[in-house]
Design a protein around this motif. Structure first.
Motif, PDB file in Angstrom:
ATOM      1  N   GLU A  48       0.525  -1.306  -0.244  1.00  0.00           N
ATOM      2  CA  GLU A  48       0.483  -0.141   0.192  1.00  0.00           C
ATOM      3  C   GLU A  48       0.429   1.358   0.415  1.00  0.00           C
ATOM      4  OE1 GLU A  48      -1.906   3.538   1.401  1.00  0.00           O
ATOM      5  OE2 GLU A  48      -0.126   1.977   2.477  1.00  0.00           O
ATOM      6  N   SER A  49       2.043   1.239   0.765  1.00  0.00           N
ATOM      7  CA  SER A  49       3.222   2.579   0.484  1.00  0.00           C
ATOM      8  C   SER A  49       3.677   3.052  -0.360  1.00  0.00           C
ATOM      9  CB  SER A  49       4.067   1.602   1.756  1.00  0.00           C
ATOM     10  OG  SER A  49       5.221   3.108   1.585  1.00  0.00           O
ATOM     11  N   TRP A  51       1.852   1.504  -3.772  1.00  0.00           N
ATOM     12  CA  TRP A  51       0.900   2.421  -3.633  1.00  0.00           C
ATOM     13  C   TRP A  51       0.208   3.508  -4.095  1.00  0.00           C
ATOM     14  CZ3 TRP A  51      -3.995   4.405  -3.296  1.00  0.00           C
ATOM     15  CH2 TRP A  51      -4.596   4.229  -4.008  1.00  0.00           C
ATOM     16  N   SER A  52       0.441   3.485  -2.529  1.00  0.00           N
ATOM     17  CA  SER A  52       0.405   5.527  -2.413  1.00  0.00           C
ATOM     18  C   SER A  52       1.644   6.248  -2.884  1.00  0.00           C
ATOM     19  CB  SER A  52       0.469   5.567  -1.087  1.00  0.00           C
ATOM     20  OG  SER A  52      -0.930   5.356  -0.458  1.00  0.00           O
ATOM     21  N   HIS A  55       1.622   6.379  -6.499  1.00  0.00           N
ATOM     22  CA  HIS A  55       0.078   7.759  -7.335  1.00  0.00           C
ATOM     23  C   HIS A  55       0.398   8.569  -7.332  1.00  0.00           C
ATOM     24  CE1 HIS A  55      -3.113  10.283  -4.674  1.00  0.00           C
ATOM     25  NE2 HIS A  55      -3.727  10.025  -5.947  1.00  0.00           N
ATOM     26  N   LYS A  56       0.862   9.626  -5.669  1.00  0.00           N
ATOM     27  CA  LYS A  56       1.212  10.967  -5.095  1.00  0.00           C
ATOM     28  C   LYS A  56       2.350  11.044  -6.418  1.00  0.00           C
ATOM     29  CE  LYS A  56      -0.042  10.238  -0.999  1.00  0.00           C
ATOM     30  NZ  LYS A  56       0.746  10.698   0.729  1.00  0.00           N
ATOM     31  N   TRP A 141      -9.207   0.119  -1.923  1.00  0.00           N
ATOM     32  CA  TRP A 141      -8.721  -0.331  -3.072  1.00  0.00           C
ATOM     33  C   TRP A 141      -9.358  -0.150  -4.273  1.00  0.00           C
ATOM     34  CZ3 TRP A 141      -5.390  -5.217  -4.128  1.00  0.00           C
ATOM     35  CH2 TRP A 141      -4.581  -5.194  -4.367  1.00  0.00           C
ATOM     36  N   ALA A 190      -6.986   7.698  -1.590  1.00  0.00           N
ATOM     37  CA  ALA A 190      -5.556   7.146  -1.324  1.00  0.00           C
ATOM     38  C   ALA A 190      -5.660   6.575   0.664  1.00  0.00           C
ATOM     39  CB  ALA A 190      -4.443   7.325  -2.465  1.00  0.00           C
ATOM     40  N   GLU A 191      -5.554   7.989   1.073  1.00  0.00           N
ATOM     41  CA  GLU A 191      -5.804   8.154   2.485  1.00  0.00           C
ATOM     42  C   GLU A 191      -7.064   7.341   3.493  1.00  0.00           C
ATOM     43  OE1 GLU A 191      -4.799   8.973   5.950  1.00  0.00           O
ATOM     44  OE2 GLU A 191      -3.576   9.719   3.940  1.00  0.00           O
ATOM     45  N   SER A 194      -4.931   3.494   3.120  1.00  0.00           N
ATOM     46  CA  SER A 194      -3.903   3.564   3.736  1.00  0.00           C
ATOM     47  C   SER A 194      -4.215   3.225   5.223  1.00  0.00           C
ATOM     48  CB  SER A 194      -2.705   4.667   3.579  1.00  0.00           C
ATOM     49  OG  SER A 194      -2.233   4.383   5.038  1.00  0.00           O
TER      50      SER A 194
END
Length: 821
Positions: A48-49, A51-52, A55-56, A141, A190-191, A194
């Motif tokens: 997930e980290s 993935w985030s 995305h950012k 997700w 996304a938040e 997470s």
């Protein structure tokens, strides 16, 4: 022996420790599963980290690309957006109906996850996808995926215009606004992804900790309980051992089996009361004596009758005797004997044989019971005669002996004629008594070597070996007279009893058991048919017997034909002799049978057997049902049917339910009753006039018509005609075919035609084989003609096409014109 004791000790130790070993193993498995699950959860957090971050970074580099137009920022955008896209591919592979493991593994690898973490990621998703701890995170997700795809599509669109220098300031401003909008929309998703994954990770960790703690507590309690049980078992074993010592002495004294114990030299050391009775020795006087002075064991095997002298020596040498199944006789000193079975074993003390223990079981009652069972298996309990099983076994043995040594035997089959009357009027007790008296009367007329058996019900069988035909015939007559002269009285009522006897000679072994039993059964059936209370003597191979056997064989063939739908329907047209009936065809339906090879069999071959053995109602029902189905499915190009004649047997219209069956078929198929004309033969109608009249009246009320077939063949045709409200008279073909050369036949035809006119019934002539007969019939006034001159039978189906012209006059004019030309 020491090695075996060590192995036994280890097994006992394992039996004590296995619960504790199981506790450790279970706790280890649970801990391992927990660690694996936590590792998978950790991998999801790391994924997930990534993935985030992807995305950012994709938003960041796409913004730089919009501001500068430099290709390096677009490449970094593609690398960044590839991470969430690869994770999406992995999730889609796992959500397929059948998980695509390779595609999911590849997706997670492209998403920046370590390859060693991928199996755990896939396992956790596959097994916990719908568990609340994980499902919330996965749903976030899934919610973010459309925005990720929109970002990727926006980047591709921007690159297409910027790389070709076609991007305007207006488009750049719009793209920046889209990037800002997408960032604002995806950032909360996304938040949420997470946060949900973090919460799920913590919840799963807490759950696994609780499971491990609870499981450990339960396993500790289980171990404590097991330890307590072991201590209780030890105390119980000590108490049971003390009680067993006392119980053994009481048991041996009161046991029903004879128990004998010896010392190491084979001398009597102990025997219980049952052994004293069996051996006929007192314990005190027999103690210390060698066993061979107390009794002897003799084999009771018919093929090997010998004394077993060394059995005690074999036991003392260490051999156990567990009962061989061979019957034995225990012989006492006074030469009396008892049937016994023996179980013996050596008695060990400090790994040395210190004596032997012998247990004798008295088999006297068992042998009596087995003898009784053997007798019951081969005899009829009511009459004490041999039963069917024994009779067939003896008959089979006689046939086998005939194959080796020529002889002449005789077989009889007896069937009481009035037994059912006694059974029905006086009850089964009277029937049983009658069977016993008949059995005694029959036995008195036979030789001692003859076998008399009750085959079932009121049927008896007799096997007379070495019996010529003359002796068999005279014996059969004596048997018949013995039953005929039997005076049976029950409850003050006297009954006259007789018997029908079938006799078949057995000169050789050319027939099987089944064939000869069928032959003698047929002979008995023929005796009943010919008036009962008589004898029917047949030889194997007689034409009449073969004919009856053939008819009996037809029964099964006809049943199979009905089950396999192998009957076929043919139609033969009937034409008017005066004018043209333009309304449609008038046909008579005829039945044929297709054999296993598809060849057609004429009804004259199988109908007699069907009538004799009661199968005609089934065939008639098949005919009515099938004919109605064909009429209901007739196509537009088929010949219209105005009258469809269907033959019925006497057994069918004598069946009270048959009329209801016909009406059900009318309702099911939709066929008009006015189309159907049922043909019944004159002889069957006269045999049960009231039923025939009722049957005709019932169906005529619904519109059906009736034809009296073979009219004129019976002795009482004319006197009974007024009682039968039929619509047609079918003149018997025997009169029609020879009417041109036989004046009597022509007179009969004219008389039947005249009766038809007087009674208002139409007449149909059968067996019209040429035009000359047809012309004479027309001149006499007969209404219809049927025969090969008119039309031959043809298959009847949905597309049935009849003859072109149904006007006899037109047919004969065309024929005369052809002859003239």
């Amino acid at each position: 022996m020491t090695r075996q004791r060590n192995i036994r000790s280890r097994l006992q130790l394992f039996g004590l420790l296995w619960p504790f070993i199981a506790v450790v193993l279970i706790q280890t498995v649970i801990a391992g599963a927990s660690l694996y699950t936590l590792s998978a959860v950790r991998a999801y957090a790391a994924g997930e980290s990534a993935w985030s971050k992807g995305h950012k970074d994709a938003i960041y580099y796409l913004t730089l690309y919009a501001n500068t137009g430099e290709a390096q920022y677009y490449e970094r955008f593609r690398q960044s957006i590839a991470v969430p896209l690869a994770d999406r591919d992995a999730r889609l592979a796992m959500e397929k109906p059948v998980l695509d493991y390779d595609a999911a593994f590849d997706g997670f690898s492209r998403g920046g996850n370590h390859p060693s973490d991928n199996p755990g990621l896939i396992w956790l998703f596959d097994n916990f996808r719908h568990v609340p701890y994980l499902s919330n995170a996965v749903d976030r997700w899934v919610d973010a995926d459309p925005k990720i795809l929109e970002i990727a599509a926006l980047g591709e669109a921007m690159h297409a215009d910027i790389s070709t220098n076609h991007a305007t300031q207006h488009e750049l401003a719009a793209w920046k606004r889209s990037i800002h909008r997408l960032h604002e929309e995806t950032a909360p998703l996304a938040e949420a992804f997470s946060v949900s994954l973090g919460r799920g990770s913590r919840d799963i960790t807490a759950l696994l900790l609780c499971v491990n703690v609870i499981t450990a507590g339960l396993l500790i309690l289980l171990a404590m309980r097991r330890t307590g049980n072991l201590l209780e078992q030890r105390r119980a074993f000590e108490n049971a051992l003390n009680a067993e010592r006392e119980r053994a002495q009481i048991t041996l004294a009161s046991i029903g089996q004879a128990v004998v114990a010896t010392d190491a030299d084979g001398r009597l050391d102990y025997m219980n009361e049952a052994a004293e009775i069996m051996l006929d020795w007192h314990g005190a006087s027999a103690k210390g004596k060698p066993l061979d002075q107390l009794f002897r064991l003799v084999s009771d095997d018919e093929d090997n009758d010998h004394e077993d002298n060394g059995f005690i020596a074999r036991v003392l040498s260490g051999e156990a005797i567990g009962g061989s199944g061979v019957p034995q006789q225990l012989m006492r000193p006074d030469l009396s004997s008892v049937a016994v079975s023996l179980v013996a074993a050596p008695l060990y003390v400090d790994e040395k044989v210190a004596g032997a223990v012998l247990v004798f079981h008295d088999r006297t009652k068992e042998q009596e019971f087995l003898a009784q069972l053997s007798w019951q298996a081969t005899h009829d309990t009511l009459t004490s005669l041999a039963n069917r099983r024994e009779f067939e076994a003896r008959l089979n043995a006689s046939l086998a002996a005939l194959a080796k040594r020529p002889a002449v035997h005789a077989l009889m089959y007896l069937d009481l004629d009035q037994f059912k009357i006694v059974n029905d009027t006086c009850g089964h007790a009277a029937g049983d008594e009658l069977l016993r008296k008949v059995s005694a009367a029959l036995r008195n007329q036979l030789r001692s070597s003859d076998l008399l058996a009750r085959l079932g019900g009121d049927e008896f069988g007799i096997l007379m070996e070495n019996c010529p035909e003359e002796l068999a015939a005279s014996t059969a007559e004596r048997l018949r007279m013995a039953v005929d002269e039997l005076n049976f009285v029950w409850a003050g009522r006297a009954f006259k009893i007789s018997v029908s006897i079938g006799v078949v000679g057995m000169p050789d072994a050319s027939m099987t058991l089944e064939e000869i039993l069928r032959s003698v059964d047929v002979a008995c059936y023929m005796a009943k048919e010919r008036g009962r209370n008589r004898i029917q003597i047949q030889q194997i191979g007689d034409m009449e017997v073969e004919q009856r056997l053939g008819e009996m064989a037809w029964v099964q063939r006809l049943r199979e034909a009905l089950e396999q739908n192998r009957f076929r329907i043919f139609a033969q047209e009937i034409v008017p002799l005066h004018g043209d009936d333009a309304a449609g065809a008038h046909v008579e339906l005829l039945i044929r049978l297709a054999d296993a090879e598809g060849k057609l069999i004429a009804p004259g071959v199988f109908i007699p057997a069907a009538e004799r053995y009661g199968l005609m109602p089934l065939i008639d029902r098949w005919m009515v049902r099938s004919a109605f189905d064909i009429l209901a499915r007739q196509t537009t190009d088929a010949t219209p049917i105005s009258t469809c004649a269907i033959n019925l047997s006497g057994a069918s219209f004598g069946d009270d339910s048959f009329a209801d069956f016909v009406l059900e078929q009318f309702a099911r198929s939709g066929v008009s009753p006015a189309t159907i004309c049922f043909e019944i033969t004159e002889t069957s109608a006269i045999a049960d006039l009231d039923r025939a009249a009722h049957f005709i009246g019932t169906l005529q009320a619904h519109g059906c018509r009736f034809s009296l077939d073979d009219f004129g063949s019976g002795m009482s045709s004319f006197s009974y005609l007024k009682a039968l409200p039929v619509d047609y008279l079918k003149i018997d073909g025997g009169f029609v075919k020879d009417m041109l050369v036989d004046r009597i036949d022509r007179a009969m035809v004219e008389m039947i035609q005249h009766i038809g006119e007087v009674t208002g019934k139409r007449t149909i002539a059968e067996f019209v084989e040429n035009n000359d007969i047809a012309r004479v019939l027309r001149d006499i006034g007969v209404d219809y003609a049927q025969g090969y001159c008119i039309a031959k039978p043809r298959p009847f189906g949905e597309r049935y096409v009849g003859i072109k012209s149904r006007s006899f006059e037109a047919r004969t004019e065309a024929s005369d014109a052809a002859l003239a030309s």
